[in-house]
Write an enzyme that holds these catalytic residues in place. Sequence first.
Site, PDB file in Angstrom:
ATOM      1  N   HIS A   1      44.177 -14.461 109.103  1.00 64.84           N
ATOM      2  CA  HIS A   1      43.561 -14.291 107.974  1.00 64.84           C
ATOM      3  C   HIS A   1      43.965 -13.277 106.989  1.00 64.84           C
ATOM      4  O   HIS A   1      44.000 -12.166 107.515  1.00 64.84           O
ATOM      5  CB  HIS A   1      41.974 -14.552 108.281  1.00 64.84           C
ATOM      6  CG  HIS A   1      41.187 -14.697 106.978  1.00 64.84           C
ATOM      7  ND1 HIS A   1      41.283 -15.678 106.187  1.00 64.84           N
ATOM      8  CD2 HIS A   1      40.682 -13.879 106.102  1.00 64.84           C
ATOM      9  CE1 HIS A   1      40.465 -15.803 105.137  1.00 64.84           C
ATOM     10  NE2 HIS A   1      40.092 -14.469 105.244  1.00 64.84           N
TER      11      HIS A   1
ATOM     12  N   CYS B   1      77.980 -25.621 107.221  1.00 66.73           N
ATOM     13  CA  CYS B   1      76.687 -24.772 107.081  1.00 66.73           C
ATOM     14  C   CYS B   1      76.788 -23.516 106.419  1.00 66.73           C
ATOM     15  O   CYS B   1      75.990 -23.093 105.435  1.00 66.73           O
ATOM     16  CB  CYS B   1      76.199 -24.578 108.622  1.00 66.73           C
ATOM     17  SG  CYS B   1      74.737 -23.515 108.554  1.00 66.73           S
TER      18      CYS B   1
ATOM     19  N   GLU C   1      66.794 -31.021  97.512  1.00 65.33           N
ATOM     20  CA  GLU C   1      67.051 -29.852  97.385  1.00 65.33           C
ATOM     21  C   GLU C   1      67.815 -29.210  96.280  1.00 65.33           C
ATOM     22  O   GLU C   1      67.438 -28.340  95.427  1.00 65.33           O
ATOM     23  CB  GLU C   1      67.858 -29.241  98.672  1.00 65.33           C
ATOM     24  CG  GLU C   1      66.695 -29.309 100.112  1.00 65.33           C
ATOM     25  CD  GLU C   1      67.499 -28.865 101.348  1.00 65.33           C
ATOM     26  OE1 GLU C   1      66.782 -28.431 102.237  1.00 65.33           O
ATOM     27  OE2 GLU C   1      69.039 -28.803 101.249  1.00 65.33           O
TER      28      GLU C   1
ATOM     29  N   TYR D   1      67.767 -35.047 101.898  1.00 63.74           N
ATOM     30  CA  TYR D   1      67.644 -33.624 102.033  1.00 63.74           C
ATOM     31  C   TYR D   1      68.529 -33.279 100.738  1.00 63.74           C
ATOM     32  O   TYR D   1      67.852 -32.170 100.092  1.00 63.74           O
ATOM     33  CB  TYR D   1      68.207 -33.099 103.203  1.00 63.74           C
ATOM     34  CG  TYR D   1      67.550 -32.971 104.550  1.00 63.74           C
ATOM     35  CD1 TYR D   1      66.816 -32.001 104.838  1.00 63.74           C
ATOM     36  CD2 TYR D   1      67.630 -34.129 105.372  1.00 63.74           C
ATOM     37  CE1 TYR D   1      66.148 -31.981 106.159  1.00 63.74           C
ATOM     38  CE2 TYR D   1      66.808 -34.244 106.426  1.00 63.74           C
ATOM     39  CZ  TYR D   1      66.194 -33.267 107.004  1.00 63.74           C
ATOM     40  OH  TYR D   1      65.665 -33.268 108.015  1.00 63.74           O
TER      41      TYR D   1
ATOM     42  N   LYS E   1      73.245 -22.925 100.206  1.00 65.90           N
ATOM     43  CA  LYS E   1      71.998 -23.498  99.601  1.00 65.90           C
ATOM     44  C   LYS E   1      70.829 -22.750  99.454  1.00 65.90           C
ATOM     45  O   LYS E   1      70.149 -22.669  98.479  1.00 65.90           O
ATOM     46  CB  LYS E   1      71.839 -25.077 100.406  1.00 65.90           C
ATOM     47  CG  LYS E   1      70.996 -25.862 100.141  1.00 65.90           C
ATOM     48  CD  LYS E   1      69.410 -25.286 100.517  1.00 65.90           C
ATOM     49  CE  LYS E   1      69.389 -25.302 101.958  1.00 65.90           C
ATOM     50  NZ  LYS E   1      69.546 -26.503 102.877  1.00 65.90           N
TER      51      LYS E   1
ATOM     52  N   CYS F   1      74.161 -25.208 104.520  1.00 68.50           N
ATOM     53  CA  CYS F   1      72.886 -24.379 104.409  1.00 68.50           C
ATOM     54  C   CYS F   1      72.777 -23.114 104.023  1.00 68.50           C
ATOM     55  O   CYS F   1      71.663 -22.697 103.211  1.00 68.50           O
ATOM     56  CB  CYS F   1      72.470 -24.239 106.037  1.00 68.50           C
ATOM     57  SG  CYS F   1      73.038 -25.895 107.034  1.00 68.50           S
TER      58      CYS F   1
ATOM     59  N   GLU G   1      46.738 -20.769 108.364  1.00 71.96           N
ATOM     60  CA  GLU G   1      45.504 -20.455 109.207  1.00 71.96           C
ATOM     61  C   GLU G   1      44.872 -22.145 109.182  1.00 71.96           C
ATOM     62  O   GLU G   1      43.970 -22.399 109.940  1.00 71.96           O
ATOM     63  CB  GLU G   1      44.298 -19.592 108.736  1.00 71.96           C
ATOM     64  CG  GLU G   1      43.898 -19.584 107.293  1.00 71.96           C
ATOM     65  CD  GLU G   1      42.934 -18.561 107.008  1.00 71.96           C
ATOM     66  OE1 GLU G   1      41.747 -18.180 107.968  1.00 71.96           O
ATOM     67  OE2 GLU G   1      43.081 -17.883 106.276  1.00 71.96           O
TER      68      GLU G   1
END
Length: 462
Positions: A439, A43, A184, A180, A51, A48, A444
């Site tokens: 908002h 990681c 990516e 993945y 990346k 991760c 939303e």
Amino acid sequence: MPQFDYDLFVIGGGSGGVRSARLASSLGKRVAIAEEFRYGGTCVIRGCVPKKLYVYASQFHEHFEDAAGFGWHVGETRFDWRSLVEAKEKEITRLEGLYRKGLENAGVELLSTRAVLVGPNSIRLTATDKVVTAERIVIAVGGHPTPHSDLPGRDLCITSNEAFDLPELPKSILIAGGGYIAVEFANIFHGLGVETTLIYRGKEILSRFDNDLRRGLHAAMEAKGIRILCEDLMQSVKQAEDGRREVSTRSHGTILVDQVMLALGRVPNTTGLGLEAAGVAIDEKGAIIVDEYSRTNVPGIFALGDVTDRVQLTPVAIHEAMCFIETEYKGRTVSPDHDLIATAVFSQPEIGTVGMTEEAAAKRFEELEVYRAEFRPMKATLSGRAERMIMKLVVNAADRKVVGAHVLGHDAGEMAQLLGISLKAGSTKDDFDRTMAVHPTAAEELVTMYQPSYRIKNGERI
Ligand code: NDP
């Protein structure tokens, strides 16, 4: 005199291993951890973290283009790969230092060595050939990219391990896989200006995700200029006379590129770990077999994280480590909950998702309500970027529970984290409906889709 040298010996200094060692030591246990490479594991060192840094780097060229719509005039821009690699290296070295410090502060003994099992409670440290004993052993050695050894010319290819530190940025790349990592990296390389092709054996990329998002992402990536070849395979890779890679494919002829990257899944690091000596059972993929408490078949030996091939995600390994500590050292029997794990693909646009895909839910439940919105995000109005967001809630009509939430678009990963809490809490569509919108945001839409876009009954759309 204690019977063992340590209460706990952890093999592997990645996410799961470090968390187990640190927590056990802070509870007063005598703990050692062995790591043969760098603390932080996949990681932090080559997964991760780098990346995500490269994802940020790859997004700037679109930011520069978008700026004009907001009145900014950006001068000439230039990307320097070496500067990015150096900056990344500095950051992961910093993080690695924090991992080490955390362990040291907790009183863990750090051993820079490979460690292999030589018996149920014995470990050999290969750097010194010393054998030590421990009451409990945690194996958290992770995995590595599938080597794809039967591909002729495999040695001419790179994997995600090498991709971060290439001496120079290739002009063109072919990436094999549709998961993945392939998706990516295709977006990262394309964003950095590399001519990028993705080759995938299936009908549509990202096989485990909701079909709407898969199609939406595929279209968005192609619109950016990434070439995607589905239902195709590489047959061989050769070195061309000019040093480039000549890839022979089953259906798209020969493709000439600077680099070929394999992203075909990851396999557990169990070879040469002494598992047979200790009697630890593995499955046909080489993953260590564990029960719900991360216990192997050998009393006192535990395994967690990618080496067990349950769910190959960093937060899952950390969670498994915490459950191990609770159960073994705190007297509170807790097993990791692998249900409803929110996840993100850091593609461009991003995917954020939690729960069941529409297809999976249609098989499980008699009737579904599907709420779906597709729209142009606000930023794209002035930037003029042809970009769409997709949001989708899959609801079980019988009890109105939201069983799947899927987002394609900017910040989808951030949304998935929060949607994960709602779904984990068992929220119904009525809970979403009575939640006030924030908002103006893209998110939303998730609380303002009042009418189902369509229903699915007994697997048929009605
Ligand atoms: P994935 O399992 O996501 O994808 C592997 C891909 O390779 C699939 O498209 C699969 O096809 C294909 N494939 C497998 N074997 C072959 C073969 N023999 N020939 C051709 N294609 C093949 O693995 P990744 O390597 O992308 O990533 C490994 C793991 O790391 C992921 O499962 C994920 O858990 C984790 N990860 C998570 C990230 C995140 O959270 N953002 C980022 C990166 C990795 P098919 O679909 O047809 O099986």
